[in-house]
Design a protein around this motif. Structure first.
Motif, PDB file in Angstrom:
ATOM      1  N   HIS A   1       2.447 -29.611 -25.547  1.00  0.00           N
ATOM      2  CA  HIS A   1       2.726 -28.745 -24.480  1.00  0.00           C
ATOM      3  C   HIS A   1       1.861 -27.271 -24.440  1.00  0.00           C
ATOM      4  O   HIS A   1       2.097 -26.285 -24.535  1.00  0.00           O
ATOM      5  CB  HIS A   1       4.115 -28.046 -24.626  1.00  0.00           C
ATOM      6  CG  HIS A   1       5.046 -29.109 -24.990  1.00  0.00           C
ATOM      7  ND1 HIS A   1       5.295 -30.340 -24.436  1.00  0.00           N
ATOM      8  CD2 HIS A   1       5.847 -29.315 -25.840  1.00  0.00           C
ATOM      9  CE1 HIS A   1       6.235 -31.042 -24.921  1.00  0.00           C
ATOM     10  NE2 HIS A   1       6.693 -30.281 -25.932  1.00  0.00           N
ATOM     11  N   HIS A  49       4.747 -29.218 -32.937  1.00  0.00           N
ATOM     12  CA  HIS A  49       4.029 -30.220 -32.098  1.00  0.00           C
ATOM     13  C   HIS A  49       3.660 -29.644 -30.703  1.00  0.00           C
ATOM     14  O   HIS A  49       2.979 -30.150 -30.002  1.00  0.00           O
ATOM     15  CB  HIS A  49       4.907 -31.582 -31.706  1.00  0.00           C
ATOM     16  CG  HIS A  49       6.157 -31.268 -30.793  1.00  0.00           C
ATOM     17  ND1 HIS A  49       7.233 -30.775 -31.160  1.00  0.00           N
ATOM     18  CD2 HIS A  49       6.094 -31.258 -29.418  1.00  0.00           C
ATOM     19  CE1 HIS A  49       7.933 -30.620 -30.129  1.00  0.00           C
ATOM     20  NE2 HIS A  49       7.316 -31.121 -29.168  1.00  0.00           N
ATOM     21  N   ASP A 102       6.988 -34.740 -23.844  1.00  0.00           N
ATOM     22  CA  ASP A 102       7.844 -35.300 -25.010  1.00  0.00           C
ATOM     23  C   ASP A 102       8.085 -36.617 -24.655  1.00  0.00           C
ATOM     24  O   ASP A 102       7.858 -37.539 -25.755  1.00  0.00           O
ATOM     25  CB  ASP A 102       8.856 -34.527 -25.126  1.00  0.00           C
ATOM     26  CG  ASP A 102       8.714 -33.128 -25.801  1.00  0.00           C
ATOM     27  OD1 ASP A 102       7.669 -32.985 -26.790  1.00  0.00           O
ATOM     28  OD2 ASP A 102       9.171 -32.043 -25.574  1.00  0.00           O
ATOM     29  N   ASN A 156      11.904 -34.420 -32.926  1.00  0.00           N
ATOM     30  CA  ASN A 156      10.950 -33.714 -32.078  1.00  0.00           C
ATOM     31  C   ASN A 156      11.490 -32.283 -31.608  1.00  0.00           C
ATOM     32  O   ASN A 156      10.605 -31.313 -31.797  1.00  0.00           O
ATOM     33  CB  ASN A 156      10.859 -34.590 -30.552  1.00  0.00           C
ATOM     34  CG  ASN A 156      10.330 -33.884 -29.350  1.00  0.00           C
ATOM     35  OD1 ASN A 156      10.733 -32.820 -28.836  1.00  0.00           O
ATOM     36  ND2 ASN A 156       8.970 -34.268 -29.262  1.00  0.00           N
TER      37      ASN A 156
HETATM   38 FE   LIG Z   1       8.075 -31.027 -27.142  1.00  0.00          FE
END
Ligand SMILES: [Fe+2]
Ligand code: FES
Length: 367
Positions: free
Chosen positions: A165, A160, A310, A154
């Motif tokens: 986010h 991502h 996350d 991650n």
């Molecule tokens: Fe993240």
């Protein structure tokens, strides 16, 4: 091969979590009790009384000892039994494991491997920047029910952030980490990644762009920004195996030096709890207004929001991996995954280097 490296200093706790009230925490699958003695020293012992196996974390700290909550046996910081109420002799084997601990940079570091190797290893090389300059810092802890390597994946993949986010750390400019122009970008993204001893350094530079909301809002607030004015954005990060990360993003007016921008440094230090869960310690650090706690608090709030997002993704991923354990189909890869692959290789190399120590072997396999 081991599931996680053992001969490394991990973070066991934020320093402010450790007090005369015993704290139970599992690290690398082992149950530990963490506490601070009357002289202020942090201690980590196996959380199991050798008499009748009550967790010592159910007891209390008395001076330099911890007293078991069942029959009152007392143990010192080295794990030796020093007192058995009602009898003068202490059985020879009345002892529990004691792990080396150090307190540095606001963290309690712990060594779970071969204790003879602990003294020669530096507990916190990735934190050494805190020894230089003046920093405003705040920290936090999150428990995430996933394998630590999913967290590494991650953190190695900033693409991502656009999707997980969108109100804080991400927007489409992060597609540059795949070597692809973002739709609104007016410049060719530049990025470089270098392998270094035990890790990797990465740098992404964007000019004439719109940084993600947290960075744009901070620049607007701190330096002033006319509506619609483009910024330059730079992201540097360092990874050190097995799971230590330092991120340093900077937003600045286009064409001006980074020193005139707004810059932060964020430490993320992961400690495996076991095969499917992890301790996630993070510390936000800013030096543009170190005495202004509201500025540091802003970054802590932004990152806490993002890391909670996350956590939702990572825990859902882990649940899927668990229930698909028998599914042999290979996962698909995208271009943004390449840094994650490098990180996994570095962790594998560390695990291979330790694999000659059978007494540390654990059953099971990392996902
Ligand atoms: Fe993240
Ligand atoms: S179980 Fe700890 S003293 Fe008996």
């Amino acid at each position: 091969m081991h599931m996680y490296p053992h001969n490394v200093w991990y973070v066991a706790a934020l320093a402010r979590e450790i007090s005369a009230t015993p704290l139970a925490r599992r690290i690398l699958g082992e149950r530990l009790v963490l506490f601070r003695t009357a002289s202020g020293n942090p201690v980590a012992l196996a959380d199991r009384c050798p008499h009748r196996q009550l967790p010592l974390s159910r007891g209390r700290v008395l001076g330099e000892h911890i007293q078991c909550g069942y029959h009152g046996a007392q143990f010192d910081a080295a794990g030796r039994c020093r007192l058995v109420p009602g009898q003068s002799e202490i059985p020879d084997h009345a002892a529990v494991r004691s792990c080396p601990v150090r307190e540095r940079h606001g963290f309690i570091w712990i060594w779970m491997g071969d204790a003879d190797l602990a003294a020669a290893a530096d507990p916190a090389p990735i934190c050494s920047f805190l020894d230089r300059g003046n920093w405003g810092t705040l920290d936090a802890y999150i428990h995430i029910a996933c394998n630590y390597e999913l967290i590494n994946d991650n953190l190695a993949d900033i693409t991502h952030t656009e999707f997980v986010h969108p109100t804080t750390l991400g927007n489409e400019s992060m597609r540059a980490a795949r070597g692809e122009l973002a739709p609104e970008s007016s410049s060719i993204p530049r990025f470089e990644a270098n392998l270094v001893d035990g890790g990797m350094n990465f740098r992404l530079s964007l000019t004439g762009t719109r940084p993600a909301p947290s960075f744009e809002n901070a620049y607007r607030r701190v330096r002033g920004l006319k509506a619609g004015l483009a910024l330059d954005f730079q992201l540097e990060f360092s990874f050190r195996a097995p799971a230590f990360w330092l991120f340093s993003p900077t937003a600045m007016k286009s064409g001006t030096p980074a020193a005139e921008g707004v810059s932060t440094s964020g430490l993320i230090l992961i400690t495996p709890e076991d095969r499917t869960s992890s301790h996630y310690f993070h510390k936000i650090c800013q030096s543009y207004a170190p005495e202004v706690e509201a500025e540091t608090r802003y970054w802590l709030d932004e990152t806490c929001r993002a890391f909670d997002e996350d956590k939702v993704v990572l825990e859902a991923q882990q649940r899927n991996l668990e229930c698909d354990a028998g599914d042999a189909s290979a996962p698909v890869s995208f271009r943004g995954d390449w840094m994650g692959f490098q990180v996994r290789k570095l962790v594998r190399a560390m695990l291979a280097a330790e694999s000659g120590q059978p007494r540390l072997l654990e059953s099971g396999a990392a996902r």
